[in-house]
Design a protein around this motif. Sequence first.
Motif, PDB file in Angstrom:
ATOM      1  N   SER A  66       0.681  -1.118   0.079  1.00  0.00           N
ATOM      2  CA  SER A  66      -0.175   0.082  -0.007  1.00  0.00           C
ATOM      3  C   SER A  66       0.847   1.104   0.059  1.00  0.00           C
ATOM      4  N   SER A  67       0.274   2.240  -0.438  1.00  0.00           N
ATOM      5  CA  SER A  67       0.936   3.571  -0.421  1.00  0.00           C
ATOM      6  C   SER A  67       1.102   4.203   0.958  1.00  0.00           C
ATOM      7  N   PRO A  68       1.850   5.132   1.048  1.00  0.00           N
ATOM      8  CA  PRO A  68       1.700   5.733   2.517  1.00  0.00           C
ATOM      9  C   PRO A  68       0.284   6.032   2.750  1.00  0.00           C
ATOM     10  N   ALA A  69      -0.178   5.849   4.245  1.00  0.00           N
ATOM     11  CA  ALA A  69      -1.517   6.583   4.653  1.00  0.00           C
ATOM     12  C   ALA A  69      -1.430   7.990   4.898  1.00  0.00           C
ATOM     13  N   VAL A  70      -2.638   8.475   4.413  1.00  0.00           N
ATOM     14  CA  VAL A  70      -2.875   9.952   4.549  1.00  0.00           C
ATOM     15  C   VAL A  70      -3.826  10.311   5.729  1.00  0.00           C
ATOM     16  N   GLU A  71      -3.457  11.131   6.405  1.00  0.00           N
ATOM     17  CA  GLU A  71      -4.327  11.561   7.441  1.00  0.00           C
ATOM     18  C   GLU A  71      -5.417  12.431   7.024  1.00  0.00           C
ATOM     19  N   ALA A  72      -6.590  12.094   7.260  1.00  0.00           N
ATOM     20  CA  ALA A  72      -7.890  12.648   6.619  1.00  0.00           C
ATOM     21  C   ALA A  72      -8.898  12.596   7.561  1.00  0.00           C
ATOM     22  N   GLU A  73      -9.760  13.816   7.758  1.00  0.00           N
ATOM     23  CA  GLU A  73     -11.069  13.505   8.411  1.00  0.00           C
ATOM     24  C   GLU A  73     -12.153  12.753   7.809  1.00  0.00           C
ATOM     25  N   PRO A  74     -12.815  11.932   8.487  1.00  0.00           N
ATOM     26  CA  PRO A  74     -13.930  11.272   7.805  1.00  0.00           C
ATOM     27  C   PRO A  74     -15.033  12.112   7.874  1.00  0.00           C
ATOM     28  N   PHE A  75     -15.912  11.662   6.989  1.00  0.00           N
ATOM     29  CA  PHE A  75     -17.323  12.349   6.545  1.00  0.00           C
ATOM     30  C   PHE A  75     -18.039  12.180   7.828  1.00  0.00           C
ATOM     31  N   THR A  76     -18.825  13.413   8.376  1.00  0.00           N
ATOM     32  CA  THR A  76     -19.558  13.269   9.533  1.00  0.00           C
ATOM     33  C   THR A  76     -21.014  13.366   9.017  1.00  0.00           C
ATOM     34  N   ALA A 104     -25.963   6.666  -0.786  1.00  0.00           N
ATOM     35  CA  ALA A 104     -26.205   8.167  -0.583  1.00  0.00           C
ATOM     36  C   ALA A 104     -26.995   8.312   0.527  1.00  0.00           C
ATOM     37  N   LEU A 105     -28.198   7.552   0.531  1.00  0.00           N
ATOM     38  CA  LEU A 105     -29.196   7.597   1.586  1.00  0.00           C
ATOM     39  C   LEU A 105     -28.534   7.232   2.961  1.00  0.00           C
ATOM     40  N   GLY A 106     -27.681   6.435   3.180  1.00  0.00           N
ATOM     41  CA  GLY A 106     -27.079   6.355   4.462  1.00  0.00           C
ATOM     42  C   GLY A 106     -25.954   7.292   4.806  1.00  0.00           C
ATOM     43  N   VAL A 107     -25.191   7.773   3.765  1.00  0.00           N
ATOM     44  CA  VAL A 107     -24.358   9.069   4.013  1.00  0.00           C
ATOM     45  C   VAL A 107     -25.295  10.263   4.635  1.00  0.00           C
ATOM     46  N   LYS A 108     -26.293  10.336   4.046  1.00  0.00           N
ATOM     47  CA  LYS A 108     -27.138  11.726   4.380  1.00  0.00           C
ATOM     48  C   LYS A 108     -27.967  11.378   5.739  1.00  0.00           C
ATOM     49  N   ASN A 109     -28.053  10.074   6.129  1.00  0.00           N
ATOM     50  CA  ASN A 109     -28.623   9.727   7.354  1.00  0.00           C
ATOM     51  C   ASN A 109     -30.155   9.675   7.527  1.00  0.00           C
ATOM     52  N   ILE A 110     -30.736   9.194   6.121  1.00  0.00           N
ATOM     53  CA  ILE A 110     -32.179   9.313   5.898  1.00  0.00           C
ATOM     54  C   ILE A 110     -32.624   7.853   6.058  1.00  0.00           C
ATOM     55  N   LYS A 111     -33.521   7.658   6.973  1.00  0.00           N
ATOM     56  CA  LYS A 111     -34.260   6.753   7.153  1.00  0.00           C
ATOM     57  C   LYS A 111     -35.202   6.394   6.113  1.00  0.00           C
ATOM     58  N   THR A 281     -10.880  10.541  -3.574  1.00  0.00           N
ATOM     59  CA  THR A 281     -10.361  11.988  -4.110  1.00  0.00           C
ATOM     60  C   THR A 281     -10.187  12.998  -2.917  1.00  0.00           C
ATOM     61  N   GLU A 282      -9.076  13.648  -3.027  1.00  0.00           N
ATOM     62  CA  GLU A 282      -8.669  14.731  -2.127  1.00  0.00           C
ATOM     63  C   GLU A 282      -9.771  15.511  -2.237  1.00  0.00           C
ATOM     64  N   GLY A 283     -10.203  16.186  -0.971  1.00  0.00           N
ATOM     65  CA  GLY A 283     -11.126  17.320  -0.976  1.00  0.00           C
ATOM     66  C   GLY A 283     -12.385  16.730  -0.086  1.00  0.00           C
ATOM     67  N   GLY A 284     -12.607  15.374   0.095  1.00  0.00           N
ATOM     68  CA  GLY A 284     -13.859  14.891   0.849  1.00  0.00           C
ATOM     69  C   GLY A 284     -14.685  13.893  -0.121  1.00  0.00           C
ATOM     70  N   PHE A 285     -15.653  13.355   0.767  1.00  0.00           N
ATOM     71  CA  PHE A 285     -16.391  12.542   0.252  1.00  0.00           C
ATOM     72  C   PHE A 285     -17.352  13.151  -0.845  1.00  0.00           C
ATOM     73  N   SER A 286     -17.266  12.300  -2.043  1.00  0.00           N
ATOM     74  CA  SER A 286     -17.900  12.711  -3.172  1.00  0.00           C
ATOM     75  C   SER A 286     -18.620  11.762  -3.903  1.00  0.00           C
ATOM     76  N   MET A 287     -19.038  12.199  -5.396  1.00  0.00           N
ATOM     77  CA  MET A 287     -19.749  11.457  -6.264  1.00  0.00           C
ATOM     78  C   MET A 287     -18.669  10.170  -6.599  1.00  0.00           C
ATOM     79  N   ASP A 288     -17.622  10.749  -6.746  1.00  0.00           N
ATOM     80  CA  ASP A 288     -16.391   9.606  -7.059  1.00  0.00           C
ATOM     81  C   ASP A 288     -16.532   8.530  -6.086  1.00  0.00           C
ATOM     82  N   ASP A 289     -16.690   8.558  -5.050  1.00  0.00           N
ATOM     83  CA  ASP A 289     -16.780   7.630  -3.672  1.00  0.00           C
ATOM     84  C   ASP A 289     -18.166   6.836  -4.186  1.00  0.00           C
TER      85      ASP A 289
END
Length: 332
Positions: A66-76, A104-111, A281-289
Amino acid sequence: VSVRESPPLPLAPQHDQVPIVGNFSESNIMKLAISTFLLAISSVGAFTAPAVKNPCFAQVSALAMSSPAVEAEPFTKGPRIIRDELPITYVYDHCPFCVRVRLALGVKNIKHNVQFLANDDIPTPTKLIGKKIAPIFAIPEDDFIMGESLDIIEKIDNDERFGQTSVIKPASGRTDIKAWQKSVQTLLRTLQRPRYVATGLLPEFQQLDGRHAFIKNHQLPPYEKKEWKGDGTDENPGMPMDEKLSLYAEAMAKDPAPLLEDLNAKLIELNDIIFCEHYCTEGGFSMDDIDLWARLRSITIVDGVQWPTKLRGYMDNLSELGDVPLYDDMAL
């Protein structure tokens, strides 16, 4: 996305469970395995529940793979969104386009309610939206129904009733990830498609008709769709169903080691180009994910995959974030 394409499902044959008497050749052992698989996918009485596997997943040393780990804040996540009338998703569990919406529904926390469609069910989606497609998204309080995964995600991420808007960043347009996905398409079809109908647990394949509908409409490499399905003419009626069943059985009976070696190498490549274990992708959780993880999830149905550390973390973190389970415990 148009899909051309509950009692447990028949399991694929396990080689160490096939009784072997005398000095059988490799070809005889192969024939036994194929016959067992054909019996399984052709009978509703040949059901066996798979044993639960050790929850410790196959991983590979970060130093080795694996490539070196990057410290990044998880999506809240935002606060839980519970409408008086819950939205409904109509999906197939294995379908990556359906998984996009569920993630997407889970990430948005929509029941929401999840309605799994049988793979051969044509009347239900046709009644809802006019044709056999999945996913389908319904908002009962608005008497509103729509299809197409990306349109559904845009809808829920821009409707204030479903929490903060625009929390999922737009797609970056990365060509390296798209190129990687294209490079593994044939490999993944060969490994995943037979396992979908053989695991014993996917809801869309709980009945024989659903399993056969999938096999009928989903070619295995190296066959092309037109060669497999035909074009509706007398000149090209498509491959006979018995031949399709045999090809699926043969695919399950073959030693997967060479394909696994190729897949494990491709996962190392992907591990090196994802940004961190929280988003690709750098910058946060996106449609790439949304797109990448939905496709990678099906790899967890394949036993023996070696996940590089960062990529394994990515799979586990997004599964928890989106409340969409992986297939590790039913992998074949």
